[in-house]
Design a protein around this motif. Structure first.
Motif, mmCIF file in Angstrom:
data_model
loop_
_atom_site.group_PDB
_atom_site.id
_atom_site.type_symbol
_atom_site.label_atom_id
_atom_site.label_comp_id
_atom_site.label_asym_id
_atom_site.label_seq_id
_atom_site.Cartn_x
_atom_site.Cartn_y
_atom_site.Cartn_z
ATOM 1 N N UNK A 156 -0.039 -0.264 -0.125
ATOM 2 C CA UNK A 156 -0.094 -1.280 -1.163
ATOM 3 C C UNK A 156 -1.426 -1.994 -1.207
ATOM 4 N N UNK A 157 -1.948 -2.162 -2.411
ATOM 5 C CA UNK A 157 -3.207 -2.872 -2.601
ATOM 6 C C UNK A 157 -3.049 -4.178 -3.355
ATOM 7 N N UNK A 158 -1.791 -4.639 -3.509
ATOM 8 C CA UNK A 158 -1.550 -5.920 -4.164
ATOM 9 C C UNK A 158 -0.915 -5.826 -5.538
ATOM 10 N N UNK A 159 -0.630 -4.612 -6.021
ATOM 11 C CA UNK A 159 -0.038 -4.478 -7.355
ATOM 12 C C UNK A 159 1.480 -4.594 -7.250
ATOM 13 N N UNK A 160 2.016 -5.725 -7.712
ATOM 14 C CA UNK A 160 3.464 -5.916 -7.743
ATOM 15 C C UNK A 160 4.028 -5.676 -9.142
ATOM 16 N N UNK A 161 3.215 -5.058 -10.019
ATOM 17 C CA UNK A 161 3.690 -4.764 -11.372
ATOM 18 C C UNK A 161 3.657 -3.264 -11.654
ATOM 19 N N UNK A 162 3.939 -2.469 -10.627
ATOM 20 C CA UNK A 162 4.003 -1.027 -10.813
ATOM 21 C C UNK A 162 5.156 -0.651 -11.737
ATOM 22 N N UNK A 163 4.962 0.399 -12.517
ATOM 23 C CA UNK A 163 6.053 0.957 -13.308
ATOM 24 C C UNK A 163 6.798 1.969 -12.445
ATOM 25 N N UNK A 164 8.108 2.027 -12.587
ATOM 26 C CA UNK A 164 8.890 3.003 -11.838
ATOM 27 C C UNK A 164 8.605 4.411 -12.322
ATOM 28 N N UNK A 165 8.287 4.554 -13.609
ATOM 29 C CA UNK A 165 7.975 5.852 -14.186
ATOM 30 C C UNK A 165 6.492 5.991 -14.450
ATOM 31 N N UNK A 166 6.171 6.463 -15.651
ATOM 32 C CA UNK A 166 4.767 6.630 -16.021
ATOM 33 C C UNK A 166 4.130 5.277 -16.314
#
Length: 470
Positions: A157-167
């Motif tokens: 993890x680099x700090x992105x807590x807004x990843x999409x589960x898909x594309x």
């Protein structure tokens, strides 16, 4: 709770501030200014009477840019308005107010400007300014997969807590980077090497200390107003959709579980359950996805008042400054960044970056200074702060405020709300075209909720806009 989270699509905004003059790109009222294509409402009722309903008149033509020679309002008249605001019973017994000239910085009216008050979500302005002065606006947060030991992959993890589960969506802030895209990169490399079965670990050691602040009320955590702060998560750790959804208690492991599912879709079997590990130094990278640029992330948390993402950005600032990625270090880092800009931070205390926790206190003068700095032509790197704040009656956490007043579209401000705390800090263009910066912090409001103090503050700001007091 802190200012309500309302996700509203945003438009790319540019404020041009050159040679001390104002020139604002606001053709659709997405930036406060004198140029407008929106209906012009009737003048509001005088403060402190609540504004009445406003009919929808015809659309106006484009007007000229803001004039730096526009007259400044009379300090005596503004001071009388501040006195009336402070004396209003709906504001309670503790209200700090500052109104300054946006061009010169001269204080036009005030009450207890240097006295620290509970800021609620107006504290997010400190993190916003710190992020855009300490980090390049184009900074992105990577989420990587590297080779671990003996057939293991490690999700880092680099700090992105807004990843999409898909594309991922290249036009989005929340969901710019997608785990499906990451899995596709990783699977391609594994298959080329003849590997179809792996185990999975997750390394979220970029951040340290507790993921939940001890200053946060258990009820706020349970209500979903904030998530545990970790170095990666899918959709800010939401378990299900909604304005205030429940959050995963361990966002990092939940994200690893989502990656395992995406890898399975690519024909890669993940054995066992993902667990925490530390990625080997210099490990080979098998895939990486990048968040939206930090400037967009700052606008996102100002616009939506998202507590979790504000905390993430503050920790990124701390790490950049050589400090731990913890609550304590992040709070110190953002205040240090403000001090390095020459702002007076004496008396300022932050226990977190979002304003949700109990124990933060900021002087109204500091908030006004932050706002004014964001509009200064000497700090173009801060324009995303000026343009990221919600617009009265149109967007973000101000979308449902000022809707029936002449101040609609002419106020851009950061909201703040906690039990017995109501705050607002931002800018307003007055009737003479003069830009004013203001901060109002009331932290002993009476029982009865937010409606009364919000209406009182909104009426005050509306009267500032209509004043042209000379």
């Amino acid at each position: 709770m802190a200012s309500g989270v309302r996700v509203v699509a945003t438009t790319a905004l540019v404020v041009l501030l050159a040679g001390g003059a104002y020139a604002t790109a606001d053709a659709y009222d997405v930036v406060p200014g004198m140029v407008t294509l929106a209906p012009v409402p009737a003048p509001p009722n005088p403060f402190p009477t609540a504004p009445g309903a406003v009919p929808a008149p015809a659309v106006t033509a484009l007007l000229g840019a803001l004039d730096p020679a526009a007259p400044a309002p009379s300090p005596a008249q503004l001071q009388g308005m501040v006195a009336a605001l402070v004396a209003d019973a709906r504001m309670g017994a503790s209200t700090g107010v500052v109104v300054v000239d946006g061009l010169t910085g001269d204080v036009l009216a005030s009450n207890a400007p240097e006295v620290p008050h509970i800021p609620a979500s107006t504290a997010k302005l400190v993190t916003a300014v710190a992020a855009l002065t300490q980090l390049p606006a184009s900074t992105t947060l990577p989420t990587r997969v590297v080779k671990g030991a003996a057939g293991q992959l490690v999700l880092v993890g680099g700090g992105d807590m807004m990843l999409a589960a898909g594309a991922g969506d290249p036009t989005a802030v929340d969901g710019r980077a997608g785990l499906a895209d990451l899995a596709a990169q990783v699977a391609k490399g594994l298959k080329l090497a003849g590997t179809t079965t792996v185990s999975l670990g997750v390394d979220d050691t970029l951040f340290s200390g507790p993921a939940l602040s001890p200053t946060w009320a258990a009820s706020d955590i349970a209500a979903g107003y904030v998530a545990p702060v970790t170095a990666l998560a899918v959709d800010v750790a939401k378990i299900k959709a909604g304005e205030y959804p429940p959050r995963y208690p361990d966002p990092s492991l939940a994200a690893a579980g989502q990656l395992a599912a995406r890898l399975a879709e690519q024909g890669i079997t993940v054995t066992g359950t993902p667990s925490r590990v530390t990625a080997p130094a210099g490990a080979a990278e098998l895939g990486v996805v990048q968040s939206a640029p930090i400037a967009d992330v700052v606008q996102y948390f100002l616009h939506t008042s998202d507590n979790t993402i504000t905390e993430v950005v503050a920790r990124i600032v701390a790490v950049h400054m050589g400090l731990p990625g913890s609550f304590e270090a992040a709070s110190k880092a953002v205040l240090r960044a403000a001090s390095e800009l020459g702002l007076d931070t004496s008396g300022a205390t932050l226990v977190d970056a979002s304003g949700l926790g109990a124990g933060s206190a900021l002087p109204p003068q500091l908030l006004v200074d932050l706002v004014r700095l964001s509009t200064s032509p000497t700090h173009p790197e801060l324009r995303e702060v000026a343009t990221g704040m919600p617009i009265a009656g149109l967007s973000g956490t101000l979308a449902d405020r000022f809707t029936t007043t002449a101040a609609r579209g002419l106020v851009r401000a950061k909201t703040g709300s906690l039990p017995h705390v109501t705050s607002l800090a931002g800018t307003v263009v007055d009737a003479d075209g003069r830009l004013l910066a203001f901060a109002v912090l009331a932290d002993q409001t009476p029982d009865g909720g937010q409606l009364a103090p919000r209406a009182t503050i909104d009426a005050f700001v509306t009267t500032l806009q209509a004043c042209g007091c000379r």
